[in-house]
Design an enzyme around this catalytic site. Structure first.
Site, PDB file in Angstrom:
ATOM      1  N   GLU A 209      32.180  40.905  32.793  1.00 27.08           N
ATOM      2  CA  GLU A 209      31.837  40.376  34.113  1.00 27.08           C
ATOM      3  C   GLU A 209      31.334  38.933  34.058  1.00 27.08           C
ATOM      4  OE1 GLU A 209      31.020  43.380  33.002  1.00 27.08           O
ATOM      5  OE2 GLU A 209      31.998  44.721  34.425  1.00 27.08           O
TER       6      GLU A 209
ATOM      7  N   HIS B 133      23.826  53.494  38.334  1.00 24.19           N
ATOM      8  CA  HIS B 133      24.962  53.387  39.252  1.00 24.19           C
ATOM      9  C   HIS B 133      24.595  53.712  40.688  1.00 24.19           C
ATOM     10  CE1 HIS B 133      26.743  53.729  35.252  1.00 24.19           C
ATOM     11  NE2 HIS B 133      27.756  53.053  35.728  1.00 24.19           N
TER      12      HIS B 133
END
Lengths: 319, 321
Positions: free
Chosen positions: A51, A120
């Site tokens: 990322e 998450h």
């Protein structure tokens, strides 16, 4: 008007904007076949799961005349790219005296409820609000998703689109073809006179349900969805609180230094609005903990319509 | 590979301009006219100039915290650079960046960057833009030995190699990562050897030999323009000064080592080489230096005469309109 899902509305916005502007391209750790077929492998690229690198690549391409659209997947993964977000994307236009534009859209899902535990299930938008130089949207309906995401893609600045994973399958009316919803314009979802409920994302829907419940008790709740966090439609919040004299904020994120804290400050720092407050404001937020896995634990942490009803009653009882 | 006399003279001028600019910047920093922090590139001039000599104006570069050399080698304006260091409205960033954040997008200089390895992904995005555009432009990442140990270096080169982006990754290995001996932090003695892990060419070059740097860069640029992907060039060099110009900093480097590298001065070496070839006279060299010093004096005067930004301008340029 056709009904489509929140997730589909996002995809439709993406496709229409990529058709509209040949300088757009899409980076994510996977490339959807549908997008590759329409736009080709040059403009729709699967990146390595790195990322930091592809976030930086977006910045460089944006500064070179392109309009990248990045999907981090979950907001969780954006933390891997924090140098590029915090030190680079947020500051690069300012630091270089405004000499170049960096039109980038970063998409990421936020929120809990999927039984996927702490890493998450996050809603960390206030971490990003704390930086100067990033805009951010938080749509709550398919209509807003399409319209806001189009505005985000056309904006000449880095914009983060926080997309609620609890809403992905929710359907709503979305006109076909082009329209936009401007950044920085709140939507009054329901007019009311007794209390202002500023609700974010999934909690807009829970808040509307809470307002239905309270209506039966003769309580009139005004529900406001800010829709974008930066810029924030402060005027709409001021006007509503001046009318009702009471403020409740519902946010799936934790309360500490959160968007909810900022919204309270928007109200209490404004002399005219503060003068109209009849009771202290109230926040209905997630508990300040990492999100746990087991259903009973997770559900205990997040607020829902019942918590909102209770929060509003508390404010009404206070005077 | 031969370059015209004019081009070589221009390269010498560019190297000497970097040196004289930084000597002045250091003096003015010590005198309090320049704020914050200044990192000098003196001793490493052959790298920026050798690489930029192989580039066109519309090729793009990104720099590091030690960025004056890259700016000047790419053709930045002395006045606007000095004015930025002076914190003035007429500076490249209107006084918002300073020494560590000078950029000139109009000449393909995407900015100095205060985060080690922070610029590598960004300029890789410029490489992606060049590939999408398809006009044969290339992009160059300048970074140090320290950055070669950081994730963005590896992640970016892997992507550039996979996508065959038109990139040069130029490592300026000055043997020290700020105050740490680089060799103590590198698993291999040559950063260039890491290229093998990504299937791209990796070469070690004498970073104090401007023509050697130019030739390596030229080969890598040709390869990139031909669509054959990125290259890694490691330039072994040395900074003559401390990590920053701040007085009283600890410097782990032995005096003898610094002296030894000063003997390998890239500018003197190139000037001597040109003189030996009959391309430069002592007189012309002296005259060039005088002209450079005069231009820098003008840049200082320009900066001193320029206004500081209106304090209210601090809230401008957060967003593009």
């Amino acid at each position: 008007m056709p009904k489509i899902s929140y997730a589909q509305a996002g995809t439709d916005a993406l496709i229409e904007e990529m058709q509209r502007d040949p300088t757009t391209f899409h980076l994510a750790t996977s490339a959807q076949d549908e997008l590759v077929k329409e736009f080709g492998a040059d403009r729709v690229r699967a990146t390595p799961i790195a990322e930091g690198a592809f976030t930086g690549i977006a910045i460089g391409a944006a500064g070179s005349g392109y309009r990248p659209i990045i999907n981090w997947g979950m907001i969780t993964f954006s933390f891997v790219a924090m140098d590029q977000i915090v030190n680079q994307a947020a500051k690069i236009h300012y630091m270089f005296g405004g000499q170049a534009k960096f039109p980038i859209t970063f998409r990421a899902s936020v929120g809990g409820g999927r039984r996927v535990a702490a890493q998450h299930s996050q809603s960390p938008y206030s971490m990003f609000m704390n930086l100067a130089g990033l805009k951010m949207i938080l749509p709550s309906t398919p209509y807003d998703m399409k319209g806001l995401l189009k505005s985000a893609i056309r904006d000449d600045n880095p914009v983060i689109s926080f997309e609620s994973n609890r809403l992905m399958g929710v359907e709503g009316d979305v006109p076909e073809g082009d329209y936009t919803v401007p950044l920085g314009v709140a939507d009054i979802k329901r007019e009311g006179s007794d209390v202002t409920l500023v609700a974010l994302a999934w909690l807009v829907h829970e808040g509307l349900a809470a307002a239905d419940t309270l209506e039966k008790e003769g309580v009139s709740v005004e529900v406001i969805d800010p829709r974008s966090l930066v810029p924030m439609d402060e005027a709409a919040i001021h006007a509503s609180v001046q009318k009702t004299g009471r403020l409740v904020i519902a946010d799936e994120a934790g309360p500490t230094a959160g968007a909810s804290a900022e919204i309270i400050t928007v109200v209490t720092e404004d002399r005219e609005t503060f003068a109209k407050l009849k009771t202290p404001p109230k926040r209905v937020c997630a508990l300040h903990v990492p999100i746990p896995y087991s259903p009973g634990l997770e559900d205990h942490v997040f607020p829902d319509r019942d918590n909102i009803v209770a929060g509003i009653r508390e404010v009404l009882d206070a005077g | 590979m031969t370059l015209t006399r004019e081009k070589q003279i221009e390269m010498l001028r560019s190297m000497q301009t970097i040196r004289r600019f930084e000597e002045r910047a250091s003096d003015d920093y010590q005198a309090g006219a320049i704020y914050g922090v200044v990192h000098c590139y003196i001793g490493e001039e052959a790298v920026a100039v050798g690489v930029c000599a192989a580039l066109n104006r519309d090729d793009q570069i990104i720099s590091t915290h030690r960025g004056h050399g890259h700016c000047l080698a790419k053709g930045a304006d002395l006045n606007r650079m000095m004015a930025e260091l002076y914190g003035r409205q007429t500076g490249y960033c209107k006084g918002k960046g300073g020494s560590m954040h000078i950029a000139d997008f109009s000449i393909g200089m995407l900015g100095a960057n205060g985060i080690v390895a922070g610029g590598i992904p960004i300029v890789t995005g410029a490489g992606l833009a060049a590939q999408l555009e398809g006009k044969g432009r290339v992009a160059v990442s300048f970074f140090g030995d320290g950055a070669s140990n950081a994730g963005p270096f590896h992640e970016s080169i892997n992507i550039a190699a996979t996508w065959k982006l038109p990139m040069l990754y130029v490592c300026e290995n000055n043997l020290y990562s700020a105050g740490t001996i680089a060799a103590d932090t590198l698993a291999l003695s040559d950063v260039a050897a890491r290229a093998a892990g990504y299937g791209i060419p990796g070469v070690v070059v004498d970073g104090n030999d401007v023509m050697a740097v130019y030739e390596a860069a030229e080969a890598a640029v040709s390869r990139a323009r031909a669509g054959q992907g990125p290259s890694l060039i490691e330039c072994k060099t040395y900074r003559w000064r401390g990590h920053t110009e701040r007085p009283g900093q600890e410097d782990p480097r032995p005096k003898e080592e610094i002296e030894e590298w000063r003997q390998r001065d890239p500018i003197n070496r190139f000037a001597t080489n040109l003189t030996d070839q009959g391309l430069l006279t002592e007189e012309a060299w002296q005259q060039m230096d005088d002209e450079i010093l005069a231009a820098i004096e003008d840049a200082v005067k320009f900066s001193e005469a320029s206004p500081f930004p209106d304090p209210e301008a601090a809230v401008e340029d957060i967003f593009a309109d």
